[in-house]
Motif scaffolding. Structure first.
Motif, PDB file in Angstrom:
ATOM      1  N   VAL A 160      -4.983  12.773   2.838  1.00  0.00           N
ATOM      2  CA  VAL A 160      -4.426  13.857   3.639  1.00  0.00           C
ATOM      3  C   VAL A 160      -2.921  13.839   3.425  1.00  0.00           C
ATOM      4  O   VAL A 160      -2.261  12.836   3.724  1.00  0.00           O
ATOM      5  CB  VAL A 160      -4.746  13.698   5.142  1.00  0.00           C
ATOM      6  N   VAL A 161      -2.381  14.927   2.893  1.00  0.00           N
ATOM      7  CA  VAL A 161      -0.956  14.959   2.580  1.00  0.00           C
ATOM      8  C   VAL A 161      -0.442  16.392   2.711  1.00  0.00           C
ATOM      9  O   VAL A 161      -1.128  17.345   2.349  1.00  0.00           O
ATOM     10  CB  VAL A 161      -0.699  14.418   1.152  1.00  0.00           C
ATOM     11  N   ALA A 212      -3.871   1.111  -5.672  1.00  0.00           N
ATOM     12  CA  ALA A 212      -2.670   1.527  -6.400  1.00  0.00           C
ATOM     13  C   ALA A 212      -2.172   2.900  -5.978  1.00  0.00           C
ATOM     14  O   ALA A 212      -1.170   3.380  -6.508  1.00  0.00           O
ATOM     15  CB  ALA A 212      -2.956   1.527  -7.907  1.00  0.00           C
ATOM     16  N   ASP A 213      -2.870   3.545  -5.014  1.00  0.00           N
ATOM     17  CA  ASP A 213      -2.533   4.913  -4.609  1.00  0.00           C
ATOM     18  C   ASP A 213      -2.558   5.858  -5.804  1.00  0.00           C
ATOM     19  O   ASP A 213      -1.652   6.674  -6.014  1.00  0.00           O
ATOM     20  CB  ASP A 213      -1.165   4.962  -3.921  1.00  0.00           C
ATOM     21  N   ASP A 214      -3.623   5.736  -6.588  1.00  0.00           N
ATOM     22  CA  ASP A 214      -3.823   6.608  -7.739  1.00  0.00           C
ATOM     23  C   ASP A 214      -5.055   7.480  -7.517  1.00  0.00           C
ATOM     24  O   ASP A 214      -6.023   7.062  -6.876  1.00  0.00           O
ATOM     25  CB  ASP A 214      -4.035   5.793  -9.029  1.00  0.00           C
ATOM     26  N   VAL A 262       1.851   9.701  -0.967  1.00  0.00           N
ATOM     27  CA  VAL A 262       0.417   9.911  -0.819  1.00  0.00           C
ATOM     28  C   VAL A 262      -0.269   8.565  -0.600  1.00  0.00           C
ATOM     29  O   VAL A 262      -0.080   7.623  -1.376  1.00  0.00           O
ATOM     30  CB  VAL A 262      -0.177  10.595  -2.068  1.00  0.00           C
ATOM     31  N   ASP A 263      -1.053   8.486   0.454  1.00  0.00           N
ATOM     32  CA  ASP A 263      -1.835   7.279   0.749  1.00  0.00           C
ATOM     33  C   ASP A 263      -3.277   7.540   0.329  1.00  0.00           C
ATOM     34  O   ASP A 263      -4.020   8.230   1.021  1.00  0.00           O
ATOM     35  CB  ASP A 263      -1.742   6.952   2.237  1.00  0.00           C
ATOM     36  N   VAL A 264      -3.661   6.993  -0.794  1.00  0.00           N
ATOM     37  CA  VAL A 264      -5.025   7.157  -1.304  1.00  0.00           C
ATOM     38  C   VAL A 264      -5.893   6.080  -0.672  1.00  0.00           C
ATOM     39  O   VAL A 264      -5.660   4.882  -0.870  1.00  0.00           O
ATOM     40  CB  VAL A 264      -5.065   7.055  -2.840  1.00  0.00           C
ATOM     41  N   THR A 265      -6.875   6.499   0.104  1.00  0.00           N
ATOM     42  CA  THR A 265      -7.760   5.553   0.770  1.00  0.00           C
ATOM     43  C   THR A 265      -9.158   5.631   0.167  1.00  0.00           C
ATOM     44  O   THR A 265      -9.435   6.458  -0.704  1.00  0.00           O
ATOM     45  CB  THR A 265      -7.838   5.852   2.276  1.00  0.00           C
TER      46      THR A 265
END
Length: 481
Positions: free
Chosen positions: A275-276, A196-198, A267-270
């Protein structure tokens, strides 16, 4: 004898023929002048960012099959599509947080010999009008460590000596090279949901941002990253000291307040981390100095941070004000990781060797304009009337020269060439296209063609008039002999 009329007739006819020939030359010259091709000056075509792909060759369409009278086969049953993977929230308790803030935070300030740098914990000079000493600085405090990248690209715990040098031990400058420090937090706790990119993670600890060697100081405590559906913020509790350049005895603690240090988009939450680069370009704010809102790369850190730093007289360093060094204010990428891993920062390489930049000189002939230098204690009044002291006269960026308007300019890279003194303080980001044409050659060609045409007309007309005068003049009667 009748030779006189015969000579007159011959001269008139000769003048007539020459006049007509000259008129022909004039007409040809006029046509030639009108046929001079004016060069069309056009700007070089810019390559398209998204070139249209060439069409792929396709096979010739096969003829439609004729209807078949045979019975159609019954459809083969297919399996139901697999359900999408459900969102999974992960609990983390070992998250790291790395941030260099900006290149300006790792550069020499406008004051000779006074660097900008980071410190772990609270780095308090103790009073106004003095620089921070080594005994009041630390590279490690609790969960916080100030790190420096070495010549191999590895991150090491910072040293006091390394504050003034780059990765290759060369002296840092106002425009580079830079010292290459960052702040590192460990043991962050919270939850993340990569699907969910949270993310919601908080770290414990304090670090200090020191500018002008210690004349301007503020702290950030307990940073927290919150991201929902790829959009979020980094907040922290800000603190520091209010000082007055005209009153070195003033060194009053500022009231701590929770502020937004960075706004985050896309923002890409992996599963490894984030990294942003924080938002900056085009962000409008109000500070103690007018914000420059033209050119490429103008912008700011969040308004809440700027507002808090105004009475500390260090807000100008976090938004564009029109300096040559504005490009060093852009935010560095934030790197956060969990589960013992850290995602790679795109473009991060071993710092290259570069010649040290020329140190700013105090030998300034003319005083800078009020908006030319981000110097604490400017004449522009801050809301609280407090200004930060300086150990000596502030040194401005190189004064503007008589550079032609529209002359192409370049933006120096992090390790690129040092801007020369000829660069104006209002230099833009990004190159500009200059269109030129050989106007002198064009003018000479047109002038030459026009002169030849005019000469042909004048000579031809004169000869025709002379022919008319000779032929039409009355012939004197001969007296009888």
């Amino acid at each position: 004898m009748r030779r006189t009329p015969d000579l007159r007739l011959g001269a008139g006819l000769t003048a007539l023929v020459l006049g007509i020939s000259s008129l022909g030359l004039g007409l040809a010259g006029t046509t030639s002048a009108g046929a001079v091709e004016t060069p069309v000056v056009t700007e070089p075509a810019q390559p398209s960012d998204d070139p249209s792909p060439e069409p792929l060759p396709t096979d010739a369409p096969s003829p439609s099959p004729s209807p078949s009278l045979s019975p159609t086969a019954s459809p083969v049953p297919t399996e139901d599509p697999a359900p999408e993977e459900a969102d999974t929230e992960l609990v983390v308790d070992d998250a790291q947080f790395n941030w260099a803030l900006s290149q300006q935070t790792n550069a020499m300030s406008h004051n000779v010999g006074a660097p900008n740098f980071l410190g772990a914990g609270v780095a308090n000079p103790g009073r106004g009008g003095v620089e921070l000493t080594e005994s009041r600085w630390s590279a490690k405090a609790g969960n916080v460590t100030v790190q420096k990248q070495d010549a191999s690209g590895a991150w090491r715990t910072a040293t006091w000596k390394g504050i003034r040098t780059d990765a290759h031990d060369a002296p840092i400058g106002l425009y580079g090279p830079f010292s290459g420090h960052r702040v590192n937090f460990v043991s962050g706790q919270g939850t993340v949901n990569p699907a969910a990119d949270d993310a919601s993670i908080r770290w414990k600890g304090t670090f200090t941002v020191v500018y002008y060697g210690g004349n301007t100081v503020f702290t950030l405590t307990d940073p927290e990253m919150r991201v929902t559906n790829g959009k979020g913020t980094v907040t922290a509790t800000a603190g520091g000291w209010i000082a007055d350049r005209n009153n070195p005895k003033q060194w009053d603690p500022a009231v701590p307040k929770r502020v937004t240090v960075a706004d985050l988009s896309d923002v890409d939450v992996t599963e490894d981390g984030v990294v942003v680069t924080p938002d900056y370009a085009g962000v409008k704010i109000k500070g103690s100095e007018p914000q420059r809102r033209t050119g490429e790369g103008w912008g700011s850190f969040p308004q809440s941070l700027i507002t808090y730093l105004v009475p500390l007289n260090t807000d100008q360093f976090w938004y564009s004000t029109g300096l040559q060094s504005d490009w060093t204010k852009l935010p560095a990428p934030i790197q956060a990781g969990w589960n013992g891993r850290l995602p790679d920062v795109p473009g991060e390489t071993v710092p290259p060797k570069s010649k040290p930049s020329a140190k700013p000189s105090n030998a300034v002939v003319l005083p800078p304009a009020p908006s030319d230098v981000d110097t604490p204690g400017r004449t522009t009044p801050a809301p609280t009337g407090n200004v930060v002291p300086s150990p000596g006269p502030a040194v401005p960026d190189p004064l503007p020269s008589a550079q032609t308007a529209g002359q192409p300019t370049t933006v120096p890279s992090a390790s690129g060439p040092v801007p020369s003194a000829a660069e104006p303080s209002y230099q833009a980001f990004g190159p500009h296209t200059t269109v030129t044409s050989d106007v002198g050659a064009l003018h000479a060609t047109l002038t030459s063609a026009t002169t030849d045409a005019e000469a042909g007309w004048w000579v031809g007309g004169g000869l025709l008039l002379a022919a008319a005068a000779v032929l039409l003049a009355p012939t004197p009667r001969r007296r009888p002999s």
